[in-house]
Design a protein around this motif. Sequence first.
Motif, mmCIF file in Angstrom:
data_model
loop_
_atom_site.group_PDB
_atom_site.id
_atom_site.type_symbol
_atom_site.label_atom_id
_atom_site.label_comp_id
_atom_site.label_asym_id
_atom_site.label_seq_id
_atom_site.Cartn_x
_atom_site.Cartn_y
_atom_site.Cartn_z
ATOM 1 N N LEU A 1 0.807 -1.214 0.000
ATOM 2 C CA LEU A 1 0.000 0.000 0.000
ATOM 3 C C LEU A 1 0.845 1.272 0.000
ATOM 4 O O LEU A 1 0.384 2.329 0.413
ATOM 5 C CB LEU A 1 -0.940 -0.004 1.212
ATOM 6 N N LEU A 2 2.062 1.171 -0.480
ATOM 7 C CA LEU A 2 2.985 2.304 -0.427
ATOM 8 C C LEU A 2 2.419 3.553 -1.095
ATOM 9 O O LEU A 2 2.547 4.653 -0.592
ATOM 10 C CB LEU A 2 4.305 1.904 -1.093
ATOM 11 N N PHE B 1 7.214 -9.998 -2.410
ATOM 12 C CA PHE B 1 7.043 -8.866 -1.491
ATOM 13 C C PHE B 1 8.047 -8.852 -0.344
ATOM 14 O O PHE B 1 8.098 -7.900 0.409
ATOM 15 C CB PHE B 1 5.626 -8.877 -0.901
ATOM 16 N N GLY B 2 8.797 -9.922 -0.176
ATOM 17 C CA GLY B 2 9.779 -9.966 0.891
ATOM 18 C C GLY B 2 9.177 -10.099 2.269
ATOM 19 O O GLY B 2 9.742 -9.626 3.243
ATOM 20 N N ILE B 3 8.013 -10.732 2.357
ATOM 21 C CA ILE B 3 7.411 -10.964 3.670
ATOM 22 C C ILE B 3 7.791 -12.359 4.138
ATOM 23 O O ILE B 3 7.630 -13.334 3.398
ATOM 24 C CB ILE B 3 5.889 -10.798 3.600
ATOM 25 N N ARG C 1 6.890 -5.154 -5.089
ATOM 26 C CA ARG C 1 6.812 -3.984 -4.216
ATOM 27 C C ARG C 1 6.688 -2.737 -5.077
ATOM 28 O O ARG C 1 7.227 -2.688 -6.185
ATOM 29 C CB ARG C 1 8.081 -3.889 -3.359
ATOM 30 N N LYS C 2 5.994 -1.740 -4.538
ATOM 31 C CA LYS C 2 5.708 -0.576 -5.376
ATOM 32 C C LYS C 2 6.930 0.325 -5.572
ATOM 33 O O LYS C 2 6.914 1.192 -6.436
ATOM 34 C CB LYS C 2 4.553 0.228 -4.769
ATOM 35 N N PRO D 1 -5.154 -0.374 -12.616
ATOM 36 C CA PRO D 1 -5.335 -1.268 -11.467
ATOM 37 C C PRO D 1 -4.137 -1.172 -10.534
ATOM 38 O O PRO D 1 -2.994 -1.261 -10.989
ATOM 39 C CB PRO D 1 -5.444 -2.656 -12.102
ATOM 40 N N TYR D 2 -4.398 -0.985 -9.242
ATOM 41 C CA TYR D 2 -3.290 -0.833 -8.300
ATOM 42 C C TYR D 2 -2.602 -2.169 -8.065
ATOM 43 O O TYR D 2 -1.389 -2.243 -7.972
ATOM 44 C CB TYR D 2 -3.809 -0.259 -6.984
ATOM 45 N N ARG D 3 -3.409 -3.206 -7.955
ATOM 46 C CA ARG D 3 -2.841 -4.533 -7.749
ATOM 47 C C ARG D 3 -3.724 -5.529 -8.480
ATOM 48 O O ARG D 3 -4.950 -5.505 -8.327
ATOM 49 C CB ARG D 3 -2.812 -4.866 -6.260
#
Lengths: 200, 417
Positions: free
Chosen positions: A95-96, A156-158, A181-182, B373-375
């Motif tokens: 959500l960056l 995502f590196g989680i 990742r954004k 689209p964001y994701r």
Amino acid sequence: MVDFNVRLGLTPTDLELREIQTKRPAEFEALSADDSPELRLVEAQFAGKIVSSRLFRGEKTITVKKDKIVAIAKALRDDQETAYNYLSDLTCVDLLKVNKTEEEPRFEVIYNLYSLATFERLRLKAQVTEDDPTIDTVESVWPNANWNEREVFDMFGITFNNHSDLRRILMPDDWVGNPLRKDYPLGGEEVEFTYNVRGR
Amino acid sequence: MATTERDLKERAIEAKLGAGVDVQRIQDEDRDLMIVNMGPQHPSTHGVLRLVVELDGENVQKATPHIGYLHTGLEKTMESMTYYKALTITDREDYLSNLMNNLAYSLAVEKLLDVEVPPRARRLRLILNELERIASHLLWLGTHALDIGAMTLFFYTWRERDAILDMKEMLSGVRMMTSWICPGGLRGDVPEGWFHKVGKFVDIFPKKLDEYNRLISKNPIFVERLSNIGIIKAEDAIAWGMSGPSLRGSGVAWDLRKSNPYTGYDEFEFDIAVGQNGDVYDRFLVRMEELKQSHRILVQALRDVPGGPVMTSDRKVAPPPRAELDTSMESLIHHFKLFTEGYHPPIGETYAAVESGRGEKGYYIYSDGSGIPYRVKIKGPSFNNLQALPKMVEGLMIADVVAVIGSIDIVLGDIDR
């Protein structure tokens, strides 16, 4: 890191279209406990763990804190009324670049659940912060989370605690960075020719 | 140097797997294992699947799939395009069920935008999807038989699949990546004579299906080869997230067309085919029955196709007709806005899934209110089906692995995305 956007000659219209656009507001509403057995269940057993719940276009979403995620998942699977015995999909969203407050965490791990008994869907979300990108694995609840969690780890590196086999799955093992990742640039991959690295 | 029995065995395996196989042996006091690297360029792996199998003699002790050879970052690419442009990416992902991917994506976007699709578009979507399912299953049938050594069938199924590709070509000019189903409806109506072509195919298809059945389904060698291998029980199949015909082969009657009907599947009569033992032959029979059921749906769906437009009249989603641009300022603005910024769904998220040839194909879209689209998360059925593969092949003979891979009908584009 190299400024890939400049190097690739990408124009603002490609990459910054999102920022210059007008945005439409949200249209979702809060989920009511009367018509959602899932919300009733989580509220009864895990009071204080629910961050928010939404109803949007008939789709139910419950956002929870991450510390009791395995217990919540197990409860949702084993309860007769909800019976979410099928993990349809497990993913994550960064959500960056979304307008959010400082306190709101950067990542949301998303469990798209399905019930083969009631044919209902539920979206369960767990909040993960940037400082501590870890969450417990739900492998013990739905075994097929194994690969899906590896994909989230890769992209995502989680880190998933207690995961049986946490390795990269789609990207090569020696890859640096987490592509979805954004802040990871589009087109950030260096074109590889056999002898373009000195000393190789 | 004399040739030992083991050398002969190793050579036999190498000959079986063909070129491009790496073999390594682990030999210590309590075990004598051979690690064989199958793929990623092996013809029986249907693309670029790499399977590392540990063999004790010819018995598989352990199989580990390694994926990602076809990863092209489709999700990342879609997150940088407007909704309308991102549609073209969906074709390229599971490249054997393009129109089903289009439909799943369109349903998710339509849910976000809250638009209604006209009845004619709904029906045409259904017809196209069933044709696509037949084409996809025919490709599976041909290649599955080819893997096992029955080469003839491949030419027969290819002939019928080609007829369906011809229909797609007649419709759109493209044989595979049509992007014909788009958010709001269809890109265009079907050309003249298209229904005639489909009708002719539907007429001859049962005869062709009989031909395949006569050729292979009751063939004792084929039945013997596929029975009692690659068994997975229903509860394991659910736990491992399998879907589609591979899950139904284990006896779970779950079909999204019945359980969560979309685009008008609830208007037609058809049955869900399920297996009993969950072995390779059951999955084979399930897909053969699905071919029959798809034909049954097609016959009903073609009977009374509703008239009218094939695109929604919502000008915030669908571009106006060309003729309107010359006379209406509004239309010109809409046209310009749609093709520069695209449409703007509200903030929110949706998930829509369809029953593709391989299982539950879903799109999860997170919208931040902009035109991009964001994701986007693509749920590929093959991803989970492949994950269950080690459970199915452990304890089998090496030659059976090829049959099991064929029976779960994976598409690597769907797995690696």
